[in-house]
Design a protein around this motif. Structure first.
Motif, PDB file in Angstrom:
ATOM      1  N   GLY A 167      70.731  33.643   0.865  1.00 31.71           N
ATOM      2  CA  GLY A 167      71.946  34.264   1.367  1.00 31.71           C
ATOM      3  C   GLY A 167      72.169  35.568   0.632  1.00 31.71           C
ATOM      4  N   GLN A 168      72.996  36.417   1.219  1.00 31.21           N
ATOM      5  CA  GLN A 168      73.288  37.684   0.562  1.00 31.21           C
ATOM      6  C   GLN A 168      74.691  37.654  -0.017  1.00 31.21           C
ATOM      7  N   VAL A 169      74.798  38.157  -1.249  1.00 35.41           N
ATOM      8  CA  VAL A 169      76.089  38.304  -1.912  1.00 35.41           C
ATOM      9  C   VAL A 169      76.170  39.755  -2.362  1.00 35.41           C
ATOM     10  N   ASP A 170      77.157  40.483  -1.840  1.00 35.54           N
ATOM     11  CA  ASP A 170      77.311  41.905  -2.166  1.00 35.54           C
ATOM     12  C   ASP A 170      76.008  42.678  -1.984  1.00 35.54           C
ATOM     13  N   GLY A 171      75.292  42.375  -0.888  1.00 38.66           N
ATOM     14  CA  GLY A 171      74.075  43.112  -0.571  1.00 38.66           C
ATOM     15  C   GLY A 171      72.845  42.683  -1.351  1.00 38.66           C
ATOM     16  N   GLN A 172      72.998  41.723  -2.255  1.00 35.68           N
ATOM     17  CA  GLN A 172      71.843  41.256  -3.029  1.00 35.68           C
ATOM     18  C   GLN A 172      71.459  39.856  -2.570  1.00 35.68           C
ATOM     19  N   TRP A 173      70.158  39.621  -2.514  1.00 36.04           N
ATOM     20  CA  TRP A 173      69.668  38.307  -2.095  1.00 36.04           C
ATOM     21  C   TRP A 173      69.809  37.303  -3.208  1.00 36.04           C
ATOM     22  N   ARG A 174      70.319  36.132  -2.856  1.00 42.21           N
ATOM     23  CA  ARG A 174      70.445  35.012  -3.790  1.00 42.21           C
ATOM     24  C   ARG A 174      69.741  33.819  -3.160  1.00 42.21           C
ATOM     25  N   PHE A 175      68.980  33.126  -3.953  1.00 40.97           N
ATOM     26  CA  PHE A 175      68.207  31.988  -3.457  1.00 40.97           C
ATOM     27  C   PHE A 175      68.609  30.716  -4.175  1.00 40.97           C
ATOM     28  N   LYS A 176      68.474  29.614  -3.456  1.00 40.71           N
ATOM     29  CA  LYS A 176      68.605  28.293  -4.057  1.00 40.71           C
ATOM     30  C   LYS A 176      67.401  27.495  -3.584  1.00 40.71           C
ATOM     31  N   ALA A 177      66.846  26.699  -4.481  1.00 43.75           N
ATOM     32  CA  ALA A 177      65.669  25.912  -4.127  1.00 43.75           C
ATOM     33  C   ALA A 177      65.673  24.620  -4.929  1.00 43.75           C
ATOM     34  N   THR A 178      64.977  23.646  -4.409  1.00 42.60           N
ATOM     35  CA  THR A 178      64.770  22.401  -5.140  1.00 42.60           C
ATOM     36  C   THR A 178      63.485  21.751  -4.659  1.00 42.60           C
ATOM     37  N   SER A 179      63.061  20.753  -5.411  1.00 42.23           N
ATOM     38  CA  SER A 179      61.844  20.019  -5.065  1.00 42.23           C
ATOM     39  C   SER A 179      62.017  18.572  -5.478  1.00 42.23           C
ATOM     40  N   ASP A 180      61.189  17.718  -4.892  1.00 45.15           N
ATOM     41  CA  ASP A 180      61.192  16.312  -5.300  1.00 45.15           C
ATOM     42  C   ASP A 180      60.381  16.112  -6.583  1.00 45.15           C
ATOM     43  N   ALA A 181      59.640  17.134  -7.012  1.00 42.38           N
ATOM     44  CA  ALA A 181      58.806  17.036  -8.214  1.00 42.38           C
ATOM     45  C   ALA A 181      59.495  17.742  -9.387  1.00 42.38           C
ATOM     46  N   ARG A 182      59.657  17.012 -10.478  1.00 45.87           N
ATOM     47  CA  ARG A 182      60.432  17.535 -11.610  1.00 45.87           C
ATOM     48  C   ARG A 182      59.817  18.794 -12.225  1.00 45.87           C
ATOM     49  N   LEU A 183      58.516  18.776 -12.458  1.00 46.48           N
ATOM     50  CA  LEU A 183      57.862  19.944 -13.056  1.00 46.48           C
ATOM     51  C   LEU A 183      57.975  21.150 -12.126  1.00 46.48           C
ATOM     52  N   LEU A 184      57.827  20.910 -10.846  1.00 45.08           N
ATOM     53  CA  LEU A 184      57.934  21.991  -9.867  1.00 45.08           C
ATOM     54  C   LEU A 184      59.355  22.564  -9.831  1.00 45.08           C
ATOM     55  N   ARG A 185      60.360  21.718 -10.022  1.00 42.18           N
ATOM     56  CA  ARG A 185      61.749  22.227 -10.100  1.00 42.18           C
ATOM     57  C   ARG A 185      61.875  23.237 -11.230  1.00 42.18           C
ATOM     58  N   GLY A 186      61.215  22.960 -12.358  1.00 40.07           N
ATOM     59  CA  GLY A 186      61.233  23.904 -13.481  1.00 40.07           C
ATOM     60  C   GLY A 186      60.563  25.217 -13.128  1.00 40.07           C
ATOM     61  N   LEU A 187      59.410  25.128 -12.459  1.00 36.40           N
ATOM     62  CA  LEU A 187      58.709  26.346 -12.035  1.00 36.40           C
ATOM     63  C   LEU A 187      59.542  27.120 -11.017  1.00 36.40           C
ATOM     64  N   LEU A 188      60.205  26.400 -10.125  1.00 39.39           N
ATOM     65  CA  LEU A 188      61.090  27.055  -9.149  1.00 39.39           C
ATOM     66  C   LEU A 188      62.244  27.757  -9.854  1.00 39.39           C
ATOM     67  N   ALA A 189      62.819  27.092 -10.859  1.00 44.29           N
ATOM     68  CA  ALA A 189      63.932  27.696 -11.609  1.00 44.29           C
ATOM     69  C   ALA A 189      63.480  29.003 -12.254  1.00 44.29           C
ATOM     70  N   LEU A 190      62.261  29.005 -12.798  1.00 43.34           N
ATOM     71  CA  LEU A 190      61.737  30.230 -13.422  1.00 43.34           C
ATOM     72  C   LEU A 190      61.444  31.306 -12.386  1.00 43.34           C
ATOM     73  N   LEU A 191      61.010  30.896 -11.217  1.00 39.56           N
ATOM     74  CA  LEU A 191      60.807  31.850 -10.126  1.00 39.56           C
ATOM     75  C   LEU A 191      62.151  32.438  -9.697  1.00 39.56           C
ATOM     76  N   LEU A 192      63.155  31.568  -9.562  1.00 39.66           N
ATOM     77  CA  LEU A 192      64.471  32.027  -9.107  1.00 39.66           C
ATOM     78  C   LEU A 192      65.101  33.017 -10.074  1.00 39.66           C
ATOM     79  N   VAL A 193      65.004  32.759 -11.392  1.00 37.13           N
ATOM     80  CA  VAL A 193      65.614  33.715 -12.330  1.00 37.13           C
ATOM     81  C   VAL A 193      64.927  35.068 -12.244  1.00 37.13           C
ATOM     82  N   ARG A 194      63.655  35.058 -11.833  1.00 42.70           N
ATOM     83  CA  ARG A 194      62.903  36.318 -11.730  1.00 42.70           C
ATOM     84  C   ARG A 194      63.243  37.104 -10.467  1.00 42.70           C
TER      85      ARG A 194
END
Length: 136
Positions: free
Chosen positions: A60-87
């Motif tokens: 979704g866009q907030v003030d013209g900037q893209w914001r993402f939310k993601a999750t996974s059923d795999a715990r380690l992958l959730r961590g990798l997704l979190a690191l991707l999202l902060v980037r």
């Protein structure tokens, strides 16, 4: 190019970690802090195909900037997704398109933990992000 503040903080934390066990623990902790997705967001339309695990992504866009939310059923992958999202939070489509995922995970000291299937899965997530921000 300078990193977003959250990405810089993650980078500092991971570069101070000693060895894989400590990084794995950090990965699971950061994954546990991912903003949960509503069950209503876990639809086939939001599913990222190309991942062995179940992964959902919403944008979704907030003030013209893209914001993402993601999750996974795999715990380690959730961590990798979190690191991707902060980037990627707040990047525009051109910046997303030019992001070198392998370089980011190498900086974090996690490149060896990216099996080909995990690497392909994260690339599928990034590709889906690019599609979402490019579609009218």
């Amino acid at each position: 190019m300078s990193l977003p503040a959250d990405a810089q903080q993650a980078l500092d934390t991971f570069t101070q970690a000693k060895g894989w066990e400590q990084r794995a623990r950090l990965l699971m902790q950061i994954g546990d802090r991912l903003e949960p997705l509503h069950e209503s967001d876990k639809t086939d339309a939001n599913r990222v195909h190309g991942c062995e695990s179940l992964v959902w992504l919403v944008a979704g866009q907030v003030d013209g900037q893209w914001r993402f939310k993601a999750t996974s059923d795999a715990r380690l992958l959730r961590g990798l997704l979190a690191l991707l999202l902060v980037r990627v939070q707040g990047l525009d489509s051109d910046a997303l398109d030019g992001l070198d995922l392998r370089e980011w995970f190498t900086q974090l000291g996690l490149e060896r933990q990216l099996s080909p299937s995990r690497s392909n899965g994260l690339h599928a997530v990034l590709l889906r992000m690019t599609e979402l921000v490019s579609s009218p």
